[in-house]
Design a protein around this motif. Structure first.
Motif, PDB file in Angstrom:
ATOM      1  N   GLN A 137       0.865  -1.180   0.000  1.00  0.00           N
ATOM      2  CA  GLN A 137       0.000   0.000   0.000  1.00  0.00           C
ATOM      3  C   GLN A 137       0.897   1.224   0.000  1.00  0.00           C
ATOM      4  N   PHE A 138       0.469   2.273  -0.684  1.00  0.00           N
ATOM      5  CA  PHE A 138       1.247   3.503  -0.662  1.00  0.00           C
ATOM      6  C   PHE A 138       0.333   4.685  -0.938  1.00  0.00           C
ATOM      7  N   ASP A 139       0.788   5.856  -0.517  1.00  0.00           N
ATOM      8  CA  ASP A 139       0.051   7.100  -0.753  1.00  0.00           C
ATOM      9  C   ASP A 139       0.561   7.707  -2.047  1.00  0.00           C
ATOM     10  N   PHE A 140      -0.373   8.105  -2.892  1.00  0.00           N
ATOM     11  CA  PHE A 140      -0.043   8.478  -4.265  1.00  0.00           C
ATOM     12  C   PHE A 140      -0.795   9.752  -4.621  1.00  0.00           C
ATOM     13  N   PHE A 141      -0.097  10.714  -5.206  1.00  0.00           N
ATOM     14  CA  PHE A 141      -0.709  11.988  -5.597  1.00  0.00           C
ATOM     15  C   PHE A 141      -0.305  12.314  -7.025  1.00  0.00           C
ATOM     16  N   CYS A 142      -1.302  12.569  -7.871  1.00  0.00           N
ATOM     17  CA  CYS A 142      -1.046  13.010  -9.249  1.00  0.00           C
ATOM     18  C   CYS A 142      -2.164  13.981  -9.617  1.00  0.00           C
ATOM     19  N   GLN A 143      -1.837  15.251  -9.662  1.00  0.00           N
ATOM     20  CA  GLN A 143      -2.864  16.261  -9.910  1.00  0.00           C
ATOM     21  C   GLN A 143      -3.460  16.138 -11.306  1.00  0.00           C
ATOM     22  N   ASP A 144      -2.629  15.717 -12.267  1.00  0.00           N
ATOM     23  CA  ASP A 144      -3.121  15.541 -13.639  1.00  0.00           C
ATOM     24  C   ASP A 144      -2.584  14.219 -14.187  1.00  0.00           C
ATOM     25  N   ALA A 145      -3.407  13.180 -14.093  1.00  0.00           N
ATOM     26  CA  ALA A 145      -2.993  11.862 -14.584  1.00  0.00           C
ATOM     27  C   ALA A 145      -3.368  11.646 -16.041  1.00  0.00           C
ATOM     28  N   SER A 146      -3.986  12.623 -16.681  1.00  0.00           N
ATOM     29  CA  SER A 146      -4.483  12.427 -18.043  1.00  0.00           C
ATOM     30  C   SER A 146      -3.401  12.078 -19.062  1.00  0.00           C
ATOM     31  N   PRO A 147      -2.126  12.552 -18.908  1.00  0.00           N
ATOM     32  CA  PRO A 147      -1.116  12.133 -19.893  1.00  0.00           C
ATOM     33  C   PRO A 147      -0.646  10.688 -19.726  1.00  0.00           C
ATOM     34  N   VAL A 148      -1.099  10.006 -18.675  1.00  0.00           N
ATOM     35  CA  VAL A 148      -0.644   8.646 -18.386  1.00  0.00           C
ATOM     36  C   VAL A 148      -1.762   7.665 -18.726  1.00  0.00           C
ATOM     37  N   SER A 149      -1.448   6.663 -19.545  1.00  0.00           N
ATOM     38  CA  SER A 149      -2.479   5.675 -19.871  1.00  0.00           C
ATOM     39  C   SER A 149      -2.741   4.765 -18.684  1.00  0.00           C
ATOM     40  N   HIS A 150      -1.685   4.379 -17.963  1.00  0.00           N
ATOM     41  CA  HIS A 150      -1.831   3.599 -16.744  1.00  0.00           C
ATOM     42  C   HIS A 150      -0.477   3.552 -16.044  1.00  0.00           C
ATOM     43  N   PHE A 151      -0.515   3.236 -14.766  1.00  0.00           N
ATOM     44  CA  PHE A 151       0.693   3.085 -13.964  1.00  0.00           C
ATOM     45  C   PHE A 151       0.905   1.598 -13.673  1.00  0.00           C
ATOM     46  N   SER A 152       2.166   1.194 -13.516  1.00  0.00           N
ATOM     47  CA  SER A 152       2.478  -0.195 -13.211  1.00  0.00           C
ATOM     48  C   SER A 152       3.453  -0.274 -12.050  1.00  0.00           C
ATOM     49  N   PHE A 778     -11.065   6.282 -16.966  1.00  0.00           N
ATOM     50  CA  PHE A 778     -12.053   6.153 -18.030  1.00  0.00           C
ATOM     51  C   PHE A 778     -12.363   7.526 -18.639  1.00  0.00           C
ATOM     52  N   GLN A 779     -12.588   8.509 -17.799  1.00  0.00           N
ATOM     53  CA  GLN A 779     -12.921   9.846 -18.299  1.00  0.00           C
ATOM     54  C   GLN A 779     -11.755  10.460 -19.066  1.00  0.00           C
ATOM     55  N   ASN A 780     -10.532  10.307 -18.549  1.00  0.00           N
ATOM     56  CA  ASN A 780      -9.366  10.839 -19.261  1.00  0.00           C
ATOM     57  C   ASN A 780      -9.220  10.201 -20.635  1.00  0.00           C
ATOM     58  N   LEU A 781      -9.447   8.902 -20.693  1.00  0.00           N
ATOM     59  CA  LEU A 781      -9.356   8.199 -21.974  1.00  0.00           C
ATOM     60  C   LEU A 781     -10.407   8.703 -22.961  1.00  0.00           C
ATOM     61  N   VAL A 782     -11.638   8.802 -22.494  1.00  0.00           N
ATOM     62  CA  VAL A 782     -12.723   9.211 -23.395  1.00  0.00           C
ATOM     63  C   VAL A 782     -12.458  10.602 -23.966  1.00  0.00           C
ATOM     64  N   ARG A 783     -11.981  11.502 -23.127  1.00  0.00           N
ATOM     65  CA  ARG A 783     -11.707  12.863 -23.614  1.00  0.00           C
ATOM     66  C   ARG A 783     -10.639  12.843 -24.713  1.00  0.00           C
ATOM     67  N   SER A 784      -9.588  12.068 -24.516  1.00  0.00           N
ATOM     68  CA  SER A 784      -8.549  11.978 -25.553  1.00  0.00           C
ATOM     69  C   SER A 784      -9.086  11.298 -26.806  1.00  0.00           C
ATOM     70  N   GLN A 785      -9.856  10.259 -26.612  1.00  0.00           N
ATOM     71  CA  GLN A 785     -10.360   9.479 -27.753  1.00  0.00           C
ATOM     72  C   GLN A 785     -11.317  10.286 -28.613  1.00  0.00           C
TER      73      GLN A 785
END
Length: 855
Positions: A137-152, A778-785
């Motif tokens: 478990q970890f604490d994660f902050f990303c104000q704008d994740a829209s440029p990232v398709s997913h994290f691994s 999902f929302q970030n993807l749809v906006r780009s698509q």
């Protein structure tokens, strides 16, 4: 597209899109020959969206909350210290220290703008033992994740890696929890006791840079004081039976998810790390699917059982354990016909709390035999007509329960109750755990935090809608009854009432939604025969009744058709079950639905062996850089292109369908195709007589860009030709495609240049397979698509098979807020009919005419 699963089915809980090399065709037992996977399977790099992003922003799992303390605090005195600990991969910017909201954190810059990196990645060398824990478990902050398709997140161990994907749910701080039971394997990892590297990657989604912050990386779960159940994950399969590794992960994950949902604390243990000391803290070990078992592991289990431990096994039991549990195991049994093993019926009163009937459409089973006087059959198999088959479904003794197949996810609510009852039969204490957990999370749906908050919000959402209040009132009453049962120590009754209360709350939420006019609403249907147990007429009538406007049925593959075809081999089942395209078309015309016939392109799937071998002999199959062939047609071979074109045009010419639909219209991954034919045809294309093959066309090679362009052109040529020819044959026909969600990555990695297909008018609508449980993603993807699709309608694909109905409703709402004009849901199967479709029909797709679903 769907868990197909053909390309659709896939895997885990969040983005299932065509996950990694999840192929649409056969997987070794216990998976059926055409395993449903998300529609398109992504390859490791293209990863559309993981079947499930295996972690949630806010952890709701029932992991025992024992913590190992901090693995990585993120607190460094200087940037130099942080950079010495976290090494960037080539092209990635280095980490730095920062203070955010009063916390010392690590800053990870994702330098996508002006670079060509596919992902930003950092490695941290460790000596980490997670064998006693359920996850991290970890604490994660990303104000704008829209440029990232997913994290691994990756753990390196032995000769391979464990991996999982995640995505934040908010633009603020998120608590990410990753359960190791849901992690996939790459190569031959050596267990969670010897992790030597942690890798974090952010995969490019666009050319815009961003950054994220990490704090407090810690181990969680495992052997807490109330942890009675252990899941034994068969990690040894990755070493000795790699063909089973994906199935091992799939069924281990499914079991863990159901334990979480039922409210049972558990620990996940690798069969590479099992010791008597660990089992001493448990009462029950569960084998979700363990096709192999190291001798020392089996010996530890024998000692555990002889010492009073209990065993719950699915689809198999090691021979050395059978004398200890008094259950005999025979050979694999396959049904004489489809639907031969369709339901499990319990003997009443033998397993307290078990449902009488449980849907489970198994394609084979393992014969179980009770030992007279020591064990007994507690449930039997019925066929799809409700008739007994003469085969035991479940056998129980005093210290063990054996189930004759793996735990599938159809009939999920009854399956969960069955799992809880079987576990409670062996360890009665879990009933209290389950009751307490279910009561505690009552009301946590659609983002609401508790019961009272949910009731108030749903009532406000309903406004003047009179259909909602009766369900809210019933939910309140059932909740009060659950609390009373809990106080009286009637834990199974408390759990049952709490479940009923949750169902009423969900129904109220569904009824509070409203439809909009003129929306394209469709389901992908992976099975060529529709929903199991139904004919096409019934299946299409149900879609119409619940407000859907279209069906996309999977009726042809690269080497198989489910109608009388003069181009492709015809499925033998057409002789006994008839022309499936004709039957589906007739039902669609009867009930007013559009039919867009879905083809799995290039992938030969369940094509006849002789057909595949003939193509192999002709050099028409794909090969990777190592020279290994697969059962995919090579897209550069002229005869393969002709086969793809002719097969789809045949559908348009012979049947008055509304549309044809591409799927798998791509390469399987970035490592294809390097066959001899591709080499010759590419050399001719660029006008050279010699190449260092394949080095000259791989990353860094002098002909890399020309190679990528040529690969794309091979796929696009077929799309263009079919679009042009189909419209000539039938001017009203619509051309569409299921595509990977991240176009910039897909065009290079898998040759799927769908933005160009839209720009040139070859498609009438496009369906990106956005299989994720994260609404933010999902929302970030749809906006780009929508931007990439331009003037062509973009109907996002929703991976309902990995979601609860409230999450499906939430993503439909996102498509409306983004103005897509429609959506497509994967997959139309028995679970969708039972759990998803009725909830959508109560509100968000509710038709405004007679035959409207009852509340």
């Amino acid at each position: 597209m769907r868990l197909r699963r053909a390309e659709k089915l896939a895997i885990s809980p969040q983005i299932l899109q065509h996950a990694g090399p999840m192929n649409a065709h056969a997987v070794k037992s216990p998976t059926r020959s055409t395993l449903i996977r998300p529609k398109s399977v992504w390859s490791g790099n293209a990863l559309p969206l993981l079947l499930g992003i295996v972690c949630l922003s806010l952890s709701t799992s029932v992991l025992s909350q024992q913590s190992a303390g901090t693995i990585e605090s993120g607190e460094y005195q200087t940037d130099s210290e942080a950079r010495a600990a976290w090494r960037p991969m080539a092209g990635t910017a280095p980490v730095s220290t920062a203070i955010l909201d009063g916390k010392a954190v690590l800053r990870f810059p994702c330098n996508f703008e002006g670079t060509q990196i596919e992902r930003a990645s950092w490695d941290h060398q460790v000596r980490l033992d997670l064998a006693d824990y359920n996850g991290v478990q970890f604490d994660f902050f990303c104000q704008d994740a829209s440029p990232v398709s997913h994290f691994s997140l990756y753990f390196q161990s032995g000769e391979g890696w464990y991996s999982a994907t995640f995505y934040p749910e908010t633009s603020g701080w998120n608590q990410i929890t990753i359960d190791i039971s849901a992690m996939s394997t790459e190569g031959k990892p050596g267990g969670f006791a010897s992790i030597r590297t942690i890798r974090i990657s952010a995969w490019r989604g666009s050319d815009k840079s961003t950054e994220f912050y990490l704090h407090g990386f810690r181990a969680v779960g495992g052997f807490g004081p109330n942890t009675h159940v252990g899941i034994l994950r068969c990690d040894s399969a990755a070493r000795t039976r790699s063909s089973d590794a994906a199935s091992v992960q799939q069924y281990c994950t499914a079991l863990a998810e159901q334990f979480k949902a039922a409210g049972i604390e558990y620990a996940t243990v690798s069969d590479l790390d099992l010791t008597s000391g660990k089992l001493h803290r448990l009462k029950l070990i569960v084998l979700p699917y363990n096709p192999v078992m190291p001798e020392n592991t089996a010996a530890v289990l024998v000692e555990f059982i002889k010492g009073g431990g209990r065993l719950l096994s699915f689809f198999g039991m090691p021979e050395t354990l059978r004398p200890c549990v008094k259950i005999e195991v025979g050979s694999v049994v396959r049904p004489a016909k489809q639907g031969g093993f369709a339901r499990i019926r319990f003997v009443e009163g033998v397993v307290p709390g078990a449902p009488l009937l449980v849907g489970q459409n198994s394609w084979n089973i393992l014969e179980l035999k009770p030992v007279p006087g020591a064990s007994r059959e507690v449930a039997e198999w019925l066929d799809d007509r409700g008739q007994p088959t003469g085969h035991a479904a479940i056998v129980a003794s005093a210290n063990a329960v054996a189930v004759s197949h793996v735990l599938l996810t159809d009939d999920i609510s009854n399956k969960r109750q069955m799992l809880l009852a079987l576990t409670g039969y062996l360890v009665p204490q879990v009933w209290q755990q389950a009751a307490d957990a279910t009561l505690a999370r009552l009301g946590r749906l659609a983002g609401y935090m508790d019961f009272e908050n949910a009731v108030a919000a749903i009532a406000k959402l309903a406004g003047e809608n009179q259909r909602v209040e009766p369900h809210l009132a019933a939910g309140r009453k059932l909740r009060d009854e659950a609390i009373a049962h809990r106080a009286a120590g009637r834990y199974s009754d408390a759990w049952a009432r709490a479940q009923e209360a949750a169902d009423r709350l969900l129904t109220a939420y569904a009824c509070a939604q409203g439809p909009i006019e003129g929306e394209f609403r469709a389901f992908w249907c992976h099975s060529a025969f529709g929903v199991e147990g139904m004919d096409w007429d019934t299946a299409i009538r149900l879609l119409a009744k619940n407000g859907f406007t279209a069906i996309l049925p999977n009726l042809l593959w690269g080497g198989l058709a489910f109608y009388p075809s003069a181009v492709l081999p015809v499925s033998p089942e057409v002789l006994t079950r008839g022309d499936q395209l004709e039957q589906c078309l007739a039902a669609c015309r009867k009930y007013g639905l559009q039919i867009h016939v879905w083809k799995v392109n290039w992938n030969l799937g369940s094509a006849p062996r002789e057909f595949v071998e003939r193509l192999r002999a002709q050099g028409r199959l794909q090969s990777n850089a190592a020279g290994e062939t697969n059962q995919w047609l090579c897209p550069s071979h002229p005869e393969n292109q002709k086969l793809e074109i002719d097969s789809m045009i045949e559908v348009v010419r012979r049947y008055p369908v509304d549309g044809i639909h591409f799927d798998y219209i791509r390469y399987p991954d970035g490592d294809h195709c390097y066959c001899a034919g591709c080499r010759q045809r590419f050399m001719r294309h660029i006008g050279v007589s010699a190449l260092r093959w394949p080095q000259d066309v791989q990353a860094g090679g002098p002909h890399r860009q020309a190679w990528l362009d040529w690969r794309r052109a091979n796929i696009s040529t077929v799309v263009h030709a079919i679009s042009e020819k189909a419209r000539t044959v039938r001017p009203t026909v619509k051309i569409s495609a299921a595509v990977f969600p991240n176009w910039p990555s897909a065009r290079d990695n898998i040759g799927q240049d769908w933005k160009v297909w839209c720009e040139r008018g070859w498609l009438d609508f496009v369906c990106p397979m956005n299989y994720t449980t994260s609404n933010v993603q999902f929302q970030n993807l749809v906006r780009s698509q929508r931007s990439w699709a331009g003037a062509v309608p973009c109907y996002p694909g929703i991976g309902a098979w990995v979601m609860t109905p409230d999450r499906v409703i939430g993503q439909i709402d996102i498509t409306r807020r983004c103005g897509t004009g429609g959506f497509v849901v994967f997959n139309y199967d028995s679970r969708a009919v039972r759990d998803i479709l009725p909830m959508l029909g109560k509100g968000i797709t509710r038709p405004k005419k007679s035959g409207t679903p009852e509340d």
